[in-house]
Write an enzyme that holds these catalytic residues in place. Sequence first.
Site, PDB file in Angstrom:
ATOM      1  N   CYS A   1       0.881  -1.173   0.000  1.00 10.31           N
ATOM      2  CA  CYS A   1       0.000   0.000   0.000  1.00 10.31           C
ATOM      3  C   CYS A   1       0.915   1.217   0.000  1.00 10.31           C
ATOM      4  O   CYS A   1       1.719   1.374  -0.925  1.00 10.31           O
ATOM      5  CB  CYS A   1      -0.952  -0.028   1.185  1.00 10.31           C
ATOM      6  SG  CYS A   1      -0.192  -0.345   2.786  1.00 10.31           S
TER       7      CYS A   1
ATOM      8  N   TRP B   1       2.027  -1.384   6.117  1.00 12.35           N
ATOM      9  CA  TRP B   1       1.711  -1.915   7.446  1.00 12.35           C
ATOM     10  C   TRP B   1       0.229  -1.802   7.814  1.00 12.35           C
ATOM     11  O   TRP B   1      -0.154  -2.194   8.909  1.00 12.35           O
ATOM     12  CB  TRP B   1       2.566  -1.252   8.516  1.00 12.35           C
ATOM     13  CG  TRP B   1       2.603   0.262   8.504  1.00 12.35           C
ATOM     14  CD1 TRP B   1       1.551   1.108   8.368  1.00 12.35           C
ATOM     15  CD2 TRP B   1       3.769   1.080   8.640  1.00 12.35           C
ATOM     16  NE1 TRP B   1       1.965   2.403   8.410  1.00 12.35           N
ATOM     17  CE2 TRP B   1       3.334   2.426   8.579  1.00 12.35           C
ATOM     18  CE3 TRP B   1       5.126   0.834   8.812  1.00 12.35           C
ATOM     19  CZ2 TRP B   1       4.225   3.499   8.686  1.00 12.35           C
ATOM     20  CZ3 TRP B   1       6.008   1.903   8.929  1.00 12.35           C
ATOM     21  CH2 TRP B   1       5.566   3.218   8.850  1.00 12.35           C
ATOM     22  N   ASP B   2      -0.599  -1.279   6.914  1.00  8.39           N
ATOM     23  CA  ASP B   2      -2.031  -1.167   7.211  1.00  8.39           C
ATOM     24  C   ASP B   2      -2.849  -2.045   6.257  1.00  8.39           C
ATOM     25  O   ASP B   2      -3.210  -3.167   6.582  1.00  8.39           O
ATOM     26  CB  ASP B   2      -2.485   0.292   7.122  1.00  8.39           C
ATOM     27  CG  ASP B   2      -1.924   1.137   8.257  1.00  8.39           C
ATOM     28  OD1 ASP B   2      -1.846   0.618   9.387  1.00  8.39           O
ATOM     29  OD2 ASP B   2      -1.563   2.300   8.018  1.00  8.39           O
TER      30      ASP B   2
END
Length: 748
Positions: A425, A429-430
């Site tokens: 992304c 990390w999301d």
Amino acid sequence: MSSPSSVSTPLSSWWNNMSLSGYYATISTPSTSNFSWGFDGYTKQNIVPSQGMSTAAGYTEDITVAGSLLKDKISGLYESLIRKETPLTGCGYGEDGRIAMMVDKVYLVDRLGAHENLLGTVHVTTTHIIFRAEDGSKELWLANGLIASVERGSLTAAGCILIIRCKHFQVISLLISRDKACQDLYETLVHASKPVNVSELLAFENREINEDSKTWKRLDWSAEMRRQEIPQDQWMESDINSDYQICDTYPDRLWFPTSANTAVLMGSCRFRSRGRLPALTYYHKSTGAALCRCAQPLTGFSARCVEDEKLMELIGKANTNSENLFLVDTRPRVNAMVNKVQGKGFEDERNYSNMRFHFFDIENIHVMRNSQAKLLDAVTKCKDVTEYWKTMETSGWLKHIRAVIECALFLAESISRGTSCVVHCSDGWDRTSQTVALCQLLLDPYYRTIHGFQVLIEKDWLGFGHKFDDRCGHVGALNDEAAKEVSPIFSQFLDCVWQIMQQRPRAFQFNERYLIEMHENVYSCQFGTFIGNCDKDRRDLNVAKRTKSLWNWMDLRHDDYINPFYAPTSHSALFGFGYPRSSFPRLQPRERIDDLTMTAIEHVGVLESHVAQLRIKLAELRSQIGISGQTSSNMIDSGTSSATEEFKNMTISHPLEISSPIPFLERANSQESGVMESSMCSDESISKYQLKWQPLRGATRCSNIACRGEFSSTIDRRIHCHRCGLIFCRRCVHVTSDQRERLCDKCD
């Protein structure tokens, strides 16, 4: 005459410097400039002398205020010197039994009006906020870390309303008659919900850590990669990030293609945001396809990196079945284009061989945060069903859930067909953690077990650096920019898992209670498992030795999380889902069919065990009666012979179908039968187990009279005693030494 608060004396210095432990150092007695405190304890706000009030009356008012404050301070000093015990001393609130604040005459308001408002007392401690009803009918505990926001309503004739919104979707409304008490409680809760340091979290308040550090974590990287059966001739473990040298948000152990040398890895690391280069997270042994994850490249409008392009090529070639590679960007294309202005962006497909690019419209953390806020408005503020569904649709929450699941499905289907995938992304990390973890959940049945799900979370959420501290708001935001980092990314992932569970209920070993309690403890900070933004943070904080593990706590409650419909062989991979239908179960409390089923299974098991014991006793009776008939042939008939005939002629399809007492058993206990002891067929041994158990529906309190603990929601486990069949809380039942029965204190 000056006010005592402005006089520099040892007493005033002691008072002004007095503070509680933890983060309550700012709690102190308000200034006398804007309030008056009479001896009756009633607070008057903003006293303004009227035109008819004389100067002498105002002077007398000042003397009364000063005297009142001085009396209160001296009284507090006197009680501390003689160590006078209060009703709350030593009650276990916080670390040392002290409280930050106590407010009485507080009403707990039911926003739906289904129950009467409860009058009670609120205690704020260094770790929890507790509401205790005066009649003892309710006791509500809330960890300070769960407080998301506190809203203070305007003053009315009934009092002032205080609304506490929690991170795990619970909403608590308090009605306080005194405006000053409401303001003080509001300020105290705001301070309590925003610790300024990670070490002040509840997890670090544990003073007795008796856990084995080996069981604190669930993930063993080497063991997990061996379980995936990663071929060593295609993939290798690298120590390039040993001691977190090149990327502090990655794990210290990483796997790359065996053909990738250090120069290629370092070049790709410099080209990726935050140094998060493509690394292996899952290998699908059936097809040989790999799932890798990384962060966005620093391309800008024209930059490229030969080493990064080479690493992508090697990832594709590591799959012997297909050299094609899918690069999945989970962001909307517009967002990725905007990042190009900042010197970041996305890969140019023309520079990468055998690679196809795919965008998925999963929105950023700010959109998700606003969407959740509207979702909570739908649950807590809407008065009818029509308004609820309109607000739900406006929030877009289910649309976002669908987008995440669709991306995970695309990844799972691609890997199952033999095509390797690389996912990113912005920083990886999301949205990357969401989609990559869901993809593995769909592909691998191991991750759908209780233990496997914990390994998955430690690997792709904790290990690869999801920022739990920032996203969950563990530490109070120091500015507006830090507050914008809070977002329900992990909550959204658990919601996606729950949506899949609803459509494939037999594919998961765990039930929804497992997800709900995990969600709550992620935010409560009672355990150290989810503290820190990455593995390096947790290592620096030494959480494995200073805090307790959530996984070990859940192990003690393993039975609470079992799905009775689980069929391990029913599903290998999960594909073909419908649209999300409803929201996370915490938002819609209801009676759970898995609890009803587990209770029925447990009850049947207890009765079957009892039937087996009765069969053994019947066999013993038959044996002893036969021996007695051989040794006492001349004995006067005392009922034994007839009993033997009755026993032989008796046919029972099932022991539970006996509707009337057996004549033989009745005579066996009589004085004229000298065959055996009456204890072997005593009424207690036959009827000590209840055929009917207390139903779950309507069970709102523990059956122990000394406890009477309330089951505040259907999430709370209601546990039956195996003998009396009554429902108790966890504190009032225990398992016997032979691990066969769960008994209450009375039946033990």
